[in-house]
Write an enzyme that holds these catalytic residues in place. Structure first.
Site, PDB file in Angstrom:
ATOM      1  N   GLY A  15       0.822  -1.219   0.000  1.00 55.26           N
ATOM      2  CA  GLY A  15       0.000   0.000   0.000  1.00 55.26           C
ATOM      3  C   GLY A  15       0.852   1.264   0.000  1.00 55.26           C
ATOM      4  O   GLY A  15       2.089   1.197   0.024  1.00 55.26           O
ATOM      5  N   SER A  43      -1.748  -9.839  -3.813  1.00 55.93           N
ATOM      6  CA  SER A  43      -0.351  -9.419  -4.045  1.00 55.93           C
ATOM      7  C   SER A  43       0.643 -10.556  -3.867  1.00 55.93           C
ATOM      8  O   SER A  43       1.850 -10.332  -3.934  1.00 55.93           O
ATOM      9  CB  SER A  43       0.026  -8.292  -3.082  1.00 55.93           C
ATOM     10  OG  SER A  43      -0.794  -7.188  -3.300  1.00 55.93           O
ATOM     11  N   CYS A 131      -2.519  11.052  10.728  1.00 54.68           N
ATOM     12  CA  CYS A 131      -1.529  11.913  10.047  1.00 54.68           C
ATOM     13  C   CYS A 131      -1.716  13.405  10.350  1.00 54.68           C
ATOM     14  O   CYS A 131      -0.743  14.122  10.609  1.00 54.68           O
ATOM     15  CB  CYS A 131      -1.592  11.665   8.538  1.00 54.68           C
ATOM     16  SG  CYS A 131      -3.266  11.520   7.900  1.00 54.68           S
ATOM     17  N   GLN A 158      -6.346  18.167   3.199  1.00 58.87           N
ATOM     18  CA  GLN A 158      -5.669  16.873   3.216  1.00 58.87           C
ATOM     19  C   GLN A 158      -5.589  16.239   1.824  1.00 58.87           C
ATOM     20  O   GLN A 158      -6.580  16.191   1.086  1.00 58.87           O
ATOM     21  CB  GLN A 158      -6.384  15.927   4.191  1.00 58.87           C
ATOM     22  CG  GLN A 158      -6.337  16.443   5.619  1.00 58.87           C
ATOM     23  CD  GLN A 158      -6.952  15.506   6.640  1.00 58.87           C
ATOM     24  OE1 GLN A 158      -7.639  15.964   7.539  1.00 58.87           O
ATOM     25  NE2 GLN A 158      -6.698  14.216   6.545  1.00 58.87           N
ATOM     26  N   GLY A 162      -3.843  10.284   1.652  1.00 56.63           N
ATOM     27  CA  GLY A 162      -4.354   9.891   2.964  1.00 56.63           C
ATOM     28  C   GLY A 162      -5.383   8.770   2.866  1.00 56.63           C
ATOM     29  O   GLY A 162      -5.629   8.057   3.840  1.00 56.63           O
ATOM     30  N   HIS A 244      -0.329  17.062   3.725  1.00 55.52           N
ATOM     31  CA  HIS A 244      -1.498  17.732   4.300  1.00 55.52           C
ATOM     32  C   HIS A 244      -1.068  19.145   4.727  1.00 55.52           C
ATOM     33  O   HIS A 244       0.025  19.334   5.274  1.00 55.52           O
ATOM     34  CB  HIS A 244      -1.991  17.006   5.552  1.00 55.52           C
ATOM     35  CG  HIS A 244      -2.590  15.657   5.287  1.00 55.52           C
ATOM     36  ND1 HIS A 244      -2.880  15.167   4.040  1.00 55.52           N
ATOM     37  CD2 HIS A 244      -2.992  14.691   6.168  1.00 55.52           C
ATOM     38  CE1 HIS A 244      -3.409  13.960   4.146  1.00 55.52           C
ATOM     39  NE2 HIS A 244      -3.491  13.647   5.427  1.00 55.52           N
TER      40      HIS A 244
HETATM   41  P1  A2P Z   1      -3.027  -5.397  -1.497  1.00 60.34           P
HETATM   42  O1  A2P Z   1      -2.136  -4.441  -2.216  1.00 60.34           O
HETATM   43  O2  A2P Z   1      -2.670  -6.819  -1.772  1.00 60.34           O
HETATM   44  O3  A2P Z   1      -4.501  -5.116  -1.646  1.00 60.34           O
HETATM   45  P2  A2P Z   1      -3.644   1.268   0.838  1.00 60.34           P
HETATM   46  O4  A2P Z   1      -3.882   1.907   2.177  1.00 60.34           O
HETATM   47  O5  A2P Z   1      -2.662   1.995  -0.006  1.00 60.34           O
HETATM   48  O6  A2P Z   1      -4.937   0.989   0.135  1.00 60.34           O
HETATM   49  O7  A2P Z   1      -2.963  -0.157   1.158  1.00 60.34           O
HETATM   50  C1  A2P Z   1      -3.616  -1.127   1.922  1.00 60.34           C
HETATM   51  C2  A2P Z   1      -2.647  -2.281   2.181  1.00 60.34           C
HETATM   52  O8  A2P Z   1      -3.349  -3.256   2.944  1.00 60.34           O
HETATM   53  C3  A2P Z   1      -2.184  -2.987   0.911  1.00 60.34           C
HETATM   54  O9  A2P Z   1      -0.877  -3.464   1.082  1.00 60.34           O
HETATM   55  C4  A2P Z   1      -3.158  -4.133   0.816  1.00 60.34           C
HETATM   56  O10 A2P Z   1      -2.690  -5.245   0.081  1.00 60.34           O
HETATM   57  C5  A2P Z   1      -3.275  -4.515   2.272  1.00 60.34           C
HETATM   58  N1  A2P Z   1      -4.485  -5.318   2.509  1.00 60.34           N
HETATM   59  C6  A2P Z   1      -5.749  -5.053   2.128  1.00 60.34           C
HETATM   60  N2  A2P Z   1      -6.562  -6.083   2.474  1.00 60.34           N
HETATM   61  C7  A2P Z   1      -5.788  -7.002   3.092  1.00 60.34           C
HETATM   62  C8  A2P Z   1      -6.015  -8.294   3.670  1.00 60.34           C
HETATM   63  N3  A2P Z   1      -7.234  -8.828   3.685  1.00 60.34           N
HETATM   64  N4  A2P Z   1      -4.961  -8.948   4.195  1.00 60.34           N
HETATM   65  C9  A2P Z   1      -3.736  -8.431   4.157  1.00 60.34           C
HETATM   66  N5  A2P Z   1      -3.438  -7.211   3.621  1.00 60.34           N
HETATM   67  C10 A2P Z   1      -4.453  -6.510   3.095  1.00 60.34           C
END
Ligand code: A2P
Length: 334
Positions: A15, A43, A131, A158, A162, A244
């Site tokens: 993320g 991922s 943040c 913001q 975020g 922000h």
């Molecule tokens: P993924 O990239 O595989 O969806 P952001 O805040 O930028 O949206 O990032 C959210 C982060 O949380 C990403 O790395 C996302 O992985 C991860 N994530 C979302 N859902 C899950 C889950 N069910 N289990 C583990 N990680 C998760």
């Protein structure tokens, strides 16, 4: 003091904040023995680089934390609530970027420039603040120590990062769509964000404030250990990718001149004074992006109250507002 290398996990590594956490660990040369990167099953197998080596992203599971000593979480509140305690039980110290544990009285809520002494009280979980709150308290705490803050009125501007990677993508996609006469798709925000300002971040509480605004009230008091400070917030999403900005009005117990406030900010940890308005020099979101500091300027007297100042505070919400603050906490743990 040399730091003992640790087994580190980043949860939500793919993320916006997770990616920055990995980069921050590298940039600050955090002593990592072994690095584990976790994200959603989507991922699985993705590769990310750390100190010139490729690491494979693994799907997060209940057995992910064996041998992990420090776990940086940035995968949203639901994942933190479920897996944070699992990681702590497995022996890791969790540094959690979500709001899941921030107001739990047994969980330290830490900004290293303000309340580093609270880190030692942790029972396996430490919360990283919101943040907007982090950058505000980094700038205001040194002023509070000098003149005691009574009341803060803050309006935020913001950036879309975020809201995570999906927020960045949405502004990008909407701007492209509008310039190529396509219709705008809304997913991450309740309205079109391109060329717009939205006075809503997160959902509304029954009192008419958003959760984002209430975080600024409650977290500021907890971090500054000053439950008496009044905070009146308005949080606004603006079409900016990174950083922000905040317009902050502060009422103090005792007099504090703009000149003395500037001097205090100049010497305050984590702060940089950028304040030369006649030459149009003041903190800007674009300048703050990718930087570690909290930038403060437009410091001027509020003549409508007895002891008041106005300030403009800008910082990179993904760095000091999230990833950097979390890594600084990990450094204190060492
Ligand atoms: P993924 O990239 O595989 O969806 P952001 O805040 O930028 O949206 O990032 C959210 C982060 O949380 C990403 O790395 C996302 O992985 C991860 N994530 C979302 N859902 C899950 C889950 N069910 N289990 C583990 N990680 C998760």
């Amino acid at each position: 003091m040399t730091m003992e290398p640790k087994n580190v996990a980043v949860v939500g590594a793919t993320g916006a904040v997770g990616t920055e956490m990995v980069q921050t660990l590298e940039q600050r040369n955090f002593p990592v023995k072994n690095l584990r990167l976790f994200a959603s099953p989507n991922s699985e197998g993705k590769r990310m680089s750390f100190k010139g080596r490729d690491y494979v992203v693994e799907p997060l599971g209940e057995d992910s934390f064996e041998g992990v000593e420090i776990a940086l979480f940035s995968a949203g509140s639901e994942r933190s609530k479920k897996y944070g305690p699992i990681a702590a039980r497995a022996g890791a110290v969790v540094i959690d970027n979500s709001s899941a544990f921030r107001m739990d009285p047994g969980v330290p809520l830490v900004v290293p420039e303000v309340n580093p002494h609270t880190v030692k009280n942790h029972k396996g979980i430490i919360a990283n603040p919101n943040c907007s709150t982090i950058q505000m308290v980094v700038a205001l705490y040194p002023l509070h120590k000098r003149a005691r803050i009574k009341r803060i009125v803050v309006s935020t501007y913001q950036s879309v990062s975020g809201a995570g990677q999906k927020g960045i993508n949405e502004l990008n996609d909407q701007v492209r769509a509008l310039y190529s006469f396509h219709s705008v798709v809304k997913k991450a925000f309740p309205h079109q964000i391109a060329f717009n300002c939205l006075p809503q971040i997160d959902v509304f509480a029954p009192d008419g404030y958003t959760n984002e605004e209430l975080k600024m009230v409650n977290e500021t008091r907890k971090i500054m250990e000053a439950p008496e400070i009044l905070v009146s917030p308005t949080a606004v999403r603006v079409p900016v990718f990174h950083s922000h900005s905040e317009s902050v009005n502060v009422e103090f117990e005792s007099d504090l001149s703009p000149e003395e406030a500037k001097k205090i900010i100049s010497g305050a940890p984590g702060c940089m004074l950028v304040d030369d308005p006649p030459n149009s020099v003041y903190p800007l979101a674009l300048d703050a992006a990718g930087r570690d500091e909290v930038f403060v300027g437009r410091i001027r007297r509020d003549a409508t109250v007895k002891h008041g100042l106005n300030l403009w505070i800008v910082s990179d919400n993904i760095r000091k507002g999230a990833a950097l603050n979390a890594v600084q906490i990990a450094e204190i743990l060492q």
